[in-house]
Design a protein around this motif. Structure first.
Motif, PDB file in Angstrom:
ATOM      1  N   GLY A   1       0.815  -1.200   0.000  1.00 34.61           N
ATOM      2  CA  GLY A   1       0.000   0.000   0.000  1.00 34.61           C
ATOM      3  C   GLY A   1       0.851   1.252   0.000  1.00 34.61           C
ATOM      4  O   GLY A   1       0.544   2.236  -0.681  1.00 34.61           O
ATOM      5  N   ILE A   2       1.939   1.232   0.755  1.00 35.85           N
ATOM      6  CA  ILE A   2       2.852   2.373   0.808  1.00 35.85           C
ATOM      7  C   ILE A   2       3.466   2.644  -0.561  1.00 35.85           C
ATOM      8  O   ILE A   2       3.516   3.786  -1.026  1.00 35.85           O
ATOM      9  N   VAL A   3       3.913   1.595  -1.236  1.00 40.46           N
ATOM     10  CA  VAL A   3       4.511   1.765  -2.559  1.00 40.46           C
ATOM     11  C   VAL A   3       3.479   2.304  -3.552  1.00 40.46           C
ATOM     12  O   VAL A   3       3.764   3.217  -4.330  1.00 40.46           O
ATOM     13  N   ALA A   4       2.270   1.739  -3.526  1.00 37.05           N
ATOM     14  CA  ALA A   4       1.242   2.180  -4.465  1.00 37.05           C
ATOM     15  C   ALA A   4       0.893   3.652  -4.256  1.00 37.05           C
ATOM     16  O   ALA A   4       0.764   4.423  -5.220  1.00 37.05           O
ATOM     17  N   LEU A   5       0.751   4.067  -2.999  1.00 36.64           N
ATOM     18  CA  LEU A   5       0.418   5.462  -2.709  1.00 36.64           C
ATOM     19  C   LEU A   5       1.596   6.386  -2.989  1.00 36.64           C
ATOM     20  O   LEU A   5       1.410   7.533  -3.418  1.00 36.64           O
TER      21      LEU A   5
ATOM     22  N   LYS B   1      -2.151  -6.676  -7.569  1.00 36.03           N
ATOM     23  CA  LYS B   1      -2.658  -5.641  -8.469  1.00 36.03           C
ATOM     24  C   LYS B   1      -3.748  -4.784  -7.822  1.00 36.03           C
ATOM     25  O   LYS B   1      -4.050  -3.684  -8.294  1.00 36.03           O
ATOM     26  N   ASN B   2      -4.341  -5.294  -6.749  1.00 36.36           N
ATOM     27  CA  ASN B   2      -5.388  -4.519  -6.079  1.00 36.36           C
ATOM     28  C   ASN B   2      -4.832  -3.261  -5.419  1.00 36.36           C
ATOM     29  O   ASN B   2      -5.565  -2.290  -5.187  1.00 36.36           O
ATOM     30  N   TYR B   3      -3.533  -3.237  -5.120  1.00 37.09           N
ATOM     31  CA  TYR B   3      -2.955  -2.063  -4.460  1.00 37.09           C
ATOM     32  C   TYR B   3      -2.864  -0.854  -5.381  1.00 37.09           C
ATOM     33  O   TYR B   3      -3.288   0.247  -4.989  1.00 37.09           O
ATOM     34  N   PRO B   4      -2.331  -0.969  -6.606  1.00 36.33           N
ATOM     35  CA  PRO B   4      -2.384   0.204  -7.489  1.00 36.33           C
ATOM     36  C   PRO B   4      -3.814   0.602  -7.832  1.00 36.33           C
ATOM     37  O   PRO B   4      -4.106   1.791  -7.997  1.00 36.33           O
TER      38      PRO B   4
ATOM     39  N   ALA C   1      -4.954   2.668  -4.886  1.00 38.63           N
ATOM     40  CA  ALA C   1      -4.250   3.956  -4.852  1.00 38.63           C
ATOM     41  C   ALA C   1      -4.831   4.920  -5.875  1.00 38.63           C
ATOM     42  O   ALA C   1      -5.009   6.118  -5.599  1.00 38.63           O
ATOM     43  N   VAL C   2      -5.132   4.417  -7.063  1.00 34.98           N
ATOM     44  CA  VAL C   2      -5.749   5.250  -8.102  1.00 34.98           C
ATOM     45  C   VAL C   2      -7.133   5.704  -7.653  1.00 34.98           C
ATOM     46  O   VAL C   2      -7.503   6.873  -7.824  1.00 34.98           O
ATOM     47  N   ALA C   3      -7.894   4.799  -7.054  1.00 34.12           N
ATOM     48  CA  ALA C   3      -9.229   5.152  -6.560  1.00 34.12           C
ATOM     49  C   ALA C   3      -9.144   6.228  -5.487  1.00 34.12           C
ATOM     50  O   ALA C   3      -9.966   7.158  -5.456  1.00 34.12           O
ATOM     51  N   ALA C   4      -8.152   6.122  -4.604  1.00 27.83           N
ATOM     52  CA  ALA C   4      -7.977   7.120  -3.546  1.00 27.83           C
ATOM     53  C   ALA C   4      -7.612   8.484  -4.126  1.00 27.83           C
ATOM     54  O   ALA C   4      -8.106   9.526  -3.669  1.00 27.83           O
ATOM     55  N   LEU C   5      -6.754   8.493  -5.133  1.00 27.17           N
ATOM     56  CA  LEU C   5      -6.340   9.746  -5.771  1.00 27.17           C
ATOM     57  C   LEU C   5      -7.526  10.402  -6.487  1.00 27.17           C
ATOM     58  O   LEU C   5      -7.728  11.622  -6.397  1.00 27.17           O
ATOM     59  N   LYS C   6      -8.314   9.595  -7.164  1.00 26.11           N
ATOM     60  CA  LYS C   6      -9.481  10.137  -7.860  1.00 26.11           C
ATOM     61  C   LYS C   6     -10.525  10.648  -6.868  1.00 26.11           C
ATOM     62  O   LYS C   6     -11.215  11.641  -7.142  1.00 26.11           O
ATOM     63  N   LYS C   7     -10.647   9.992  -5.728  1.00 23.46           N
ATOM     64  CA  LYS C   7     -11.577  10.475  -4.709  1.00 23.46           C
ATOM     65  C   LYS C   7     -11.131  11.838  -4.183  1.00 23.46           C
ATOM     66  O   LYS C   7     -11.960  12.707  -3.897  1.00 23.46           O
ATOM     67  N   ALA C   8      -9.813  12.039  -4.082  1.00 22.88           N
ATOM     68  CA  ALA C   8      -9.298  13.336  -3.650  1.00 22.88           C
ATOM     69  C   ALA C   8      -9.702  14.432  -4.641  1.00 22.88           C
ATOM     70  O   ALA C   8     -10.065  15.545  -4.242  1.00 22.88           O
ATOM     71  N   VAL C   9      -9.651  14.113  -5.927  1.00 20.70           N
ATOM     72  CA  VAL C   9     -10.078  15.068  -6.951  1.00 20.70           C
ATOM     73  C   VAL C   9     -11.569  15.351  -6.810  1.00 20.70           C
ATOM     74  O   VAL C   9     -12.015  16.501  -6.861  1.00 20.70           O
ATOM     75  N   GLU C  10     -12.352  14.291  -6.615  1.00 22.96           N
ATOM     76  CA  GLU C  10     -13.799  14.452  -6.444  1.00 22.96           C
ATOM     77  C   GLU C  10     -14.110  15.293  -5.204  1.00 22.96           C
ATOM     78  O   GLU C  10     -14.998  16.152  -5.225  1.00 22.96           O
TER      79      GLU C  10
END
Length: 264
Positions: free
Chosen positions: A65-69, A103-106, A109-118
């Motif tokens: 998770g750390i690497v993905a984020l 693969k669930n980690y990236p 991480a992408v979902a978390a980043l997009k939520k930040a945009v939202e």
């Protein structure tokens, strides 16, 4: 099948690349990985052109998770809001390729980043008045000698020594408290909903009447801690050997969570 770059994986984890709170962030967004229950916090600082000047994160998650984020926040720097909306896990993996079973980690991480945009576009996220840092919390503790009834929602107090501190009645929901020492601390009546106590030392702590719904206490030391009348639900997580604490706690919210799971 690709071979993971273990040396780089270790380097990112050792250096905690981009892992930090950001006091001047434009948006602070909270994301919970429903797969494993880990909490992610994304910090983005945007300029007037809506380009990311800085990005960071905090997480209760594991090394993957750390690497993905780390990769997600590194990618975000210098990118526009539109770029982030179009980010895919496959693009993120051009920066670091994950093993097939990870693969669930990236993806998360992408979902978390997009939520930040939202959250930025909708004006959601953690309100500025509710953003309290570890430094501010420790200063408050030093000034008044306790943290009773303190507004500490989403605070990050990782690897701190807070033995005997009075947190009674405090709002600590979504707080990152993992790997800290709270021996003999008083959390009676505190709002600890969705907080993370993973690996914390909670021996002799008082949790009477506290709200521990959806809290995580995995690998925590809880010997002689008092959980009488504390509230729990189907999302509260403890080690299997420690499930005896539920005998003195009060169950709530089970029907709500069951309905949600049935609909998934």
């Amino acid at each position: 099948m690709a071979v993971m770059d273990f040396a780089r994986y270790k380097e990112i984890n050792d250096q905690r690349m981009n892992y930090r709170e950001m006091e001047d962030a434009t948006v602070v967004s909270y994301y919970r990985n429903t797969g494993c229950g880990d909490g992610y916090r994304i910090y983005l600082k945007l300029n007037e052109s809506l380009v990311v000047e800085d990005a960071s994160y905090t997480t209760t998650g594991c090394g993957f998770g750390i690497v993905a984020l780390a990769m997600a926040t590194e990618y975000a720097k210098g990118k526009s809001i539109t770029d982030l909306k179009n980010l895919t896990p496959e693009t993120l993996e051009t920066l670091f390729e994950f093993p097939e079973r990870r693969k669930n980690y990236p993806e998360s991480a992408v979902a978390a980043l997009k939520k930040a945009v939202e959250d930025y576009e909708s004006g959601q996220g953690v309100p500025k008045e509710n953003r309290i840092t570890k430094a501010q919390t420790m200063e408050l503790l030093h000034t008044q000698g306790h943290l009773r009834d303190a507004k500490l929602s989403s605070v990050m107090l990782e690897k701190e020594k807070l033995d005997g501190v009075d947190f009674s009645g405090a709002d600590l929901h979504n707080a990152f408290l993992q790997n800290s020492s709270f021996v003999g601390a008083n959390f009676s009546g505190a709002n600890l909903k969705a907080s993370f106590f993973n690996g914390a030392d909670l021996r002799n702590a008082n949790f009477r009447g506290a709200d521990l719904r959806f809290a995580k206490l995995a690998s925590a030391k809880i010997e002689d801690a008092d959980f009488t009348d504390a509230i729990y639900d189907i999302g509260t997580r403890v080690d299997h050997s420690q499930m005896y604490i539920f005998d003195v706690m009060k169950k709530a919210g089970k029907d709500l969570y069951l309905k949600k799971e049935d609909g998934e």
